[in-house]
Design an enzyme around this catalytic site. Structure first.
Site, short mmCIF file in Angstrom:
data_model
loop_
_atom_site.label_atom_id
_atom_site.label_comp_id
_atom_site.label_asym_id
_atom_site.label_seq_id
_atom_site.Cartn_x
_atom_site.Cartn_y
_atom_site.Cartn_z
N SER A 1 61.19 18.14 45.63
CA SER A 1 60.19 18.61 44.67
C SER A 1 60.14 20.12 44.56
O SER A 1 59.76 20.66 43.52
CB SER A 1 58.80 18.08 45.06
OG SER A 1 58.46 18.49 46.39
N ASP B 1 47.32 20.45 45.07
CA ASP B 1 47.33 19.63 46.28
C ASP B 1 47.32 20.45 47.57
O ASP B 1 47.32 19.89 48.66
CB ASP B 1 48.53 18.68 46.28
CG ASP B 1 49.87 19.41 46.28
OD1 ASP B 1 49.87 20.65 46.17
OD2 ASP B 1 50.90 18.73 46.41
N HIS C 1 52.20 21.94 47.64
CA HIS C 1 53.29 22.49 46.84
C HIS C 1 52.91 23.89 46.32
O HIS C 1 51.73 24.17 46.11
CB HIS C 1 53.61 21.57 45.66
CG HIS C 1 54.24 20.28 46.08
ND1 HIS C 1 53.50 19.15 46.35
CD2 HIS C 1 55.54 19.94 46.29
CE1 HIS C 1 54.31 18.17 46.70
NE2 HIS C 1 55.55 18.63 46.68
#
Length: 366
Positions: free
Chosen positions: A85, A246, A249
């Site tokens: 990611s 979150d 990240h």
């Protein structure tokens, strides 16, 4: 700390050796910690939460505005991004804010040549997924590949030696196809704020050990690495805007910081970055040199894992094969305390990490 660094070097070499020879059963944790860590992991996941978004699609051609109009037109350089990611850019809303787009625009500004971005990184990606990503990336015949992987190997308890072998195989395959490779090694998961002790201490240990072992495998396969380490940790602690929603990240600002650590190595491996005179033989006792030194690969890997923004690349030493590596720190602390890449923008007068609507096409920004 020399003692910790020596220990990390020994563990990294054991992992890399097991990876090279197909060894199994090499673990980094004692079984007595498993129950406690599973409980702590569940609490951390609850605290972090899950992003309900997808990374924006950033593939396209960047930097056409930077092309040298006085020279004959050149085909775009092809940049492939593989990994998890972090490579995909989860946490940002605009394509131009993803690491791939920032790297493509920065590379184009330094090369004065368009860059085509092919991003095959996927959310949740582990080293085991690199073979599938590699197949898709090679269809585009990339000139340079950037791989960001490792965090999910730690959080999902992938066997370290297997993850390292899979990464090394991917790098070797890219190099066999004429593609240069830069790997952003496993970040220091101990810097994530919702992760609390003792999980934080274990996460830091495992991620740094994996990063060091990754470095050995990558350098021996013909690539070079850049340690992401705790690069974002201090800034994340002081500036919440460096996080996505979150708190795990990076945000757009966080990705820009990481990109500036990787971009100089991407440019350098393509012969586009101003290189200073480098040592040509091992220099014993120079571990504490601030900017560059030649060390055994395992020692260089361990040192880089503990110092964010550090590049490790193979160096030729007569009769020693790839057992030695050049350790180089390409970042400088700016007047405001932020890290900046040494030499950034000198050749073009622009910020290599900047993008604009006129500098790229096909990125699909809203």
């Amino acid at each position: 700390m020399p003692g910790a660094q020596d220990s990390r070097a020994r563990v990294a070499r054991r992992i890399a050796t097991a990876a090279a020879y197909g060894g199994g059963g090499l673990g980094l944790l004692g079984v007595g910690l498993v129950g406690l860590l599973l409980t702590e992991s569940r609490l951390a996941i609850q605290a972090i939460g899950i992003l309900e978004t997808h990374p924006p699609k950033a593939d396209g051609v960047y930097g056409e505005a930077f092309a040298d109009s006085s020279a004959a037109p050149q085909p775009p350089l092809v940049l492939a991004v593989l990994g998890d990611s972090t490579g995909a850019g989860l946490g940002v809303a605009r394509a131009r804010e993803t690491p791939g787009a920032l790297l493509a625009a920065g590379l184009a500004s330094v090369a004065e040549r368009p860059v085509r971005l092919v991003n095959v990184a996927r959310v949740g990606g582990r080293s085991a997924d690199l073979s599938g990503q590699l197949e898709r990336a090679l269809r585009h015949r990339p000139d340079i590949a950037v791989i960001m992987v490792g965090a999910n190997d730690v959080t999902r308890h992938s066997p370290a030696q297997l993850a390292v072998r899979q990464l090394g195989e991917a790098v070797a395959a890219l190099r066999a196809n004429g593609c240069e490779v830069v790997v952003g090694t496993c970040p220091d998961l101990g810097t994530i704020k919702p992760v609390r002790p003792p999980l934080r201490w274990v996460a830091r240990r495992l991620s740094r050990q994996l990063a060091a072992a990754q470095t050995i495998a990558v350098v021996e396969a013909g690539g070079r690495t850049v340690s992401l380490g705790s690069l974002l940790g201090p800034e994340f602690a002081a500036r919440p805007e460096m996080f996505a929603a979150d708190r795990y990240h990076p945000s757009a600002q966080g990705y820009a910081t990481a990109t500036m650590a990787v971009l100089p190595s991407v440019c350098a491996v393509l012969g586009l970055w101003p290189e200073e005179e480098r040592p040509t033989a091992p220099l014993p006792g120079e571990v504490d040199l601030p900017d560059e030194t030649v060390l055994p690969v395992a020692v260089a890997a361990a040192a880089a894992a503990g110092r964010a923004g550090t590049e490790v690349a193979a160096v030729a030493v007569e009769g020693a094969g790839r057992r030695w590596a050049l350790l180089r720190h390409r970042l400088r602390v700016g007047p405001t305390g932020t890290e900046t890449a040494k030499g950034a923008g000198k050749e073009t007068g622009t910020d290599p990490g900047s993008t604009s609507a006129s500098s790229h096409t096909g990125a699909g920004d809203a």
